[in-house]
Design a protein around this motif. Structure first.
Motif, PDB file in Angstrom:
ATOM      1  N   ILE A 154       0.851  -1.384  -0.512  1.00  0.00           N
ATOM      2  CA  ILE A 154       0.120   0.071  -0.132  1.00  0.00           C
ATOM      3  C   ILE A 154       1.105   1.574  -0.172  1.00  0.00           C
ATOM      4  O   ILE A 154       0.076   1.960   0.070  1.00  0.00           O
ATOM      5  N   GLY A 155       2.321   1.300  -0.096  1.00  0.00           N
ATOM      6  CA  GLY A 155       3.478   2.024  -0.195  1.00  0.00           C
ATOM      7  C   GLY A 155       3.559   2.278   1.113  1.00  0.00           C
ATOM      8  O   GLY A 155       3.687   1.949   2.243  1.00  0.00           O
ATOM      9  N   SER A 156       4.818   2.846   1.627  1.00  0.00           N
ATOM     10  CA  SER A 156       5.537   3.177   3.080  1.00  0.00           C
ATOM     11  C   SER A 156       4.748   3.782   3.393  1.00  0.00           C
ATOM     12  O   SER A 156       4.612   3.588   4.797  1.00  0.00           O
ATOM     13  N   GLY A 157       4.423   5.290   3.103  1.00  0.00           N
ATOM     14  CA  GLY A 157       3.548   6.154   4.031  1.00  0.00           C
ATOM     15  C   GLY A 157       2.479   5.439   4.782  1.00  0.00           C
ATOM     16  O   GLY A 157       1.958   5.398   5.840  1.00  0.00           O
ATOM     17  N   ASP A 172       3.780  10.247  -8.140  1.00  0.00           N
ATOM     18  CA  ASP A 172       2.857   9.948  -6.971  1.00  0.00           C
ATOM     19  C   ASP A 172       3.750   9.844  -6.353  1.00  0.00           C
ATOM     20  O   ASP A 172       5.097   9.726  -5.738  1.00  0.00           O
ATOM     21  N   GLY A 173       3.097   9.980  -4.781  1.00  0.00           N
ATOM     22  CA  GLY A 173       4.697  10.170  -3.783  1.00  0.00           C
ATOM     23  C   GLY A 173       5.298   8.627  -3.778  1.00  0.00           C
ATOM     24  O   GLY A 173       4.612   7.089  -3.907  1.00  0.00           O
ATOM     25  N   THR A 216       8.711  11.987  -0.190  1.00  0.00           N
ATOM     26  CA  THR A 216       8.642  11.203  -1.312  1.00  0.00           C
ATOM     27  C   THR A 216       8.228  11.704  -1.902  1.00  0.00           C
ATOM     28  O   THR A 216       7.888  11.495  -3.209  1.00  0.00           O
TER      29      THR A 216
END
Lengths: 340, 332
Positions: free
Chosen positions: A60-63, A161-162, A188
């Motif tokens: 789902i992404g690092s964040g 995107d980030g 990011t």
């Protein structure tokens, strides 16, 4: 075009479908960076065959990964951007590297083959700031005496995107260009002075392939698998190096892990004759004193297994396994920090 | 009734009682029906209000930090936490406008062709093809746009526009720029292709509702097909046609994936349609997963709220215009 990438995901998807159908073995839940999803899926599949335990990883992404592990909904989180020791302490988290990758500048210049164009870090920063705008600029010609660069405009392509890929790339630019550091900074997602934004590695790759005179940055795997025209970059030792598993490995080995508390280290601009300057690390986050001790232990067992047995699979997918010394350091860190 | 009850046979009494009971039951059923449909209507309003309010709540940090400046700032800097919505709002409106400029006349043409001009054997297949187009997911349009349409734009259309239209006064600045292929014009065209099926299938349906005797009367008076279309079909169906256009406009304003692929996703305000821009939906889709600070996330949610507001204003303005038009019509 993205066949091999696609097949990785298809394989992962199949694995999870088949997994869902079979019995409930120990499920190790994780969430975070998309960067390690392909290799985690592969490892997870092999690990499941070997031990019966399964990894349930949501990319789902690092964040998102950091948020999920802090919320305690997953056993481990994964981030392309390391958390600093203070933030880790506040959350009671431990952090360790999982696998090495890296970012590669890719270009689309008529008549230029992969590896035949060279950049220095400050030059990359100038191009991505819009200060160098044409391919025949003296600053580019000077370090590319053998390449015949056309009189064409440069189009910068960045991520929309980030992304951890962006983080590592702009972290490098900040290290080599004070002007970049003060004007744009790192993160990011940054406020790009010029250029167009593509969504994901595939978006950047597609834009660079289609726009003549463009330059972008993608993960090594994308550059290699899509046969993109990647560029050589001058490293901290002053050498122009080509992006490859070897130069990434050199960067990982040369980086100063010994003095990095909680492995808080971004290995861009790493020392070493052969080190690739924009190498990147993916990090795993787990609780130091987990409520779900068994789950965390299972996760660490999995990563231990992956360090020992997953190297070949990682290389097949253009990731770089951690150097041996670093693995030993990680395992010592587990012993010291994580109370199970 | 009570006085006559002795002479009415029990059978009739039973029938009356039965009828009374039935009408009571019918009344109950009718009431229930009213309640159910009212509930459905209220549900829509509630859902809308909840969505708008929760977005307003999610975006309150951004609104309170940046104030009105949020609407007029072109800055979008995640590192220094400065966010402004002007670029995405502008991109959303411009791409939707381009889409409508192309899609409305084309859809009108398709619908009129299918209902008034096309031979019978063509109507079925072409109609079905349009409905099929409406069912294609937007990611497919995005992929097609990126891999097929963008190279065409970059190779042929953009350079031609830059060379021939770019030098003209007034419109020139709209069409100057490097031949990237991606940008607001490309996004607008892809959006147009996406909304054409919606608008044209609505239009086709409503054109079919025009009573044949009206059209036949006009033809009998010697009208040409053109005259029948302009003087009979369109006036008869105008409000439904506008409804169809709204449907398309709503989709164009909120479309995400297809736009993300071809718009270029750059937070830059440029006059040129050949340059990359950003739209509200594309910004949210791109950046939400990795929005790592509260103010960043809040700004993205605030953008979502603004999309609500922008859509509302656009639709309300169009409705007002429509009302004024029909009033003029009445005065004539």
């Amino acid at each position: 075009m993205f066949n091999s990438i696609k097949s990785r995901f298809v394989a992962a998807g199949l694995a999870s479908v088949i997994g869902a159908a079979s019995a409930h073995a120990a499920d190790i839940t994780g969430a975070g960076a998309t960067f390690i999803y392909p290799i985690l899926s592969k490892w997870s599949d092999s690990y499941n065959n070997a031990t019966g335990n399964r990894i349930n990883y949501q990319s789902i992404g690092s964040g998102g990964g950091i948020a999920q592990v802090k919320a305690g909904t997953v056993v481990f989180g994964s981030s392309d951007k390391p958390l600093d020791p203070k933030e880790l302490d506040d959350a009671g988290l431990a952090q360790f590297p999982s696998v090495i990758g890296g970012v590669v500048p890719v270009v689309n210049i008529e008549g230029i083959d992969a590896g035949k164009v060279r950049f220095t870090g400050p030059l990359l920063a100038d191009i991505f700031q819009g200060k160098v705008t044409r391919w025949n600029d003296p600053a580019i010609a000077q370090i590319n005496p053998d390449a015949r660069l056309p009189d064409g405009a440069i189009t910068v392509v960045h991520r929309s995107d980030g992304s951890g890929t962006t983080f590592n790339f702009v972290n490098y630019l900040s290290k080599v260009s004070p002007e970049w550091k003060s004007k744009v900074g790192e993160g990011t997602a940054v406020s790009w002075p010029v250029g167009v934004g593509g969504k994901g590695n595939e978006g950047v790759a597609a834009y660079v392939k289609q726009i003549k005179g463009s330059i972008g940055y993608v993960e090594l795997a994308y550059a290699l698998q899509n046969r993109m025209t990647y560029a050589a970059v001058q490293n901290a030792a002053g050498q122009f190096v080509q992006p490859s598993l070897t130069s990434f490995q050199a960067a990982a080995a040369g980086a100063d892990w010994k003095n990095a508390k909680d492995f808080f280290l971004v290995i861009t601009n790493a020392p070493g004759e052969n080190a690739w300057p924009i190498a990147a690390t993916n990090f795993i986050l787990v609780y130091k004193q987990p409520k779900d001790g068994a789950g965390t232990k299972a996760a660490l067992d999995f990563f231990k297994w992956a360090y020992e047995n997953g190297g070949k699979q990682a290389e097949e997918l253009d990731y770089v396994p951690l150097p041996k010394g670093l693995v030993e350091q990680v395992e010592a860190y587990w012993q010291a920090q994580i109370k199970l | 009734m009570a006085a006559n009850s002795s002479v009415i046979t029990p059978a009739i009494t039973a029938a009356i009682v039965d009828a009374d009971r039935r009408s009571a039951r019918d009344a109950r059923a009718d009431r229930a029906f009213r309640w159910i449909v009212t509930a459905a209507g209220i549900f829509v309003l509630l859902a809308l209000a909840c969505a708008a309010l929760s977005m307003l709540r999610g975006g309150r940090e951004a609104f309170s930090t940046f104030g009105l400046g949020f609407l007029f700032s072109t800055e979008w800097d995640a590192v220094n936490h400065h966010f402004g919505a002007l670029v995405p709002i502008y991109g959303t409106l411009v791409t939707a406008l381009i889409a409508m400029i192309i899609a409305v006349p084309v859809s009108l043409g398709i619908a009129l062709f299918l209902t008034e001009v096309a031979p019978d054997w063509m109507r079925g297949p072409v109609g079905a093809a349009i409905e099929l187009l409406a069912g294609i997911p937007s990611i497919i349009y995005g992929m097609w746009g990126l891999f097929v349409f963008v190279p065409l734009m970059g190779e042929y259309v953009s350079p031609w526009l830059d060379a021939h239209v770019g030098a003209l006064p007034l419109v020139g600045p709209l069409f100057t720029g490097p031949p990237l292929g991606i940008g607001m014009l490309t996004a607008g065209i892809v959006l147009a292709i996406m909304v054409i099926p919606f608008i044209s299938s609505v239009m086709r349906e409503v054109f079919l509702t025009v009573p044949t005797r009206l059209k036949e009367s006009a033809y009998a008076l010697g009208s040409t097909t053109t005259e029948v279309v302009w003087d009979i079909v369109l006036p008869y169906t105008r409000s439904a046609v506008i409804g169809g256009i709204f449907l398309g406009l709503g989709r164009a304003l909120g479309e995400t994936m297809a736009v993300t692929f071809v718009l270029g996703n750059a937070h830059q305000l440029t006059a040129s349609l050949l340059m990359p821009g950003n739209s509200i939906a594309a910004t949210i889709a791109n950046e939400f997963t990795e929005a790592d600070s509260d103010i960043y996330r809040s700004s993205l949610i605030a953008l979502g709220f603004l999309l609500f507001v922008v859509t509302f204003i656009v639709l309300a303005a169009a409705k007002l215009m429509l009302r004024r038009l029909s009033r003029q019509e009445g005065a004539k």
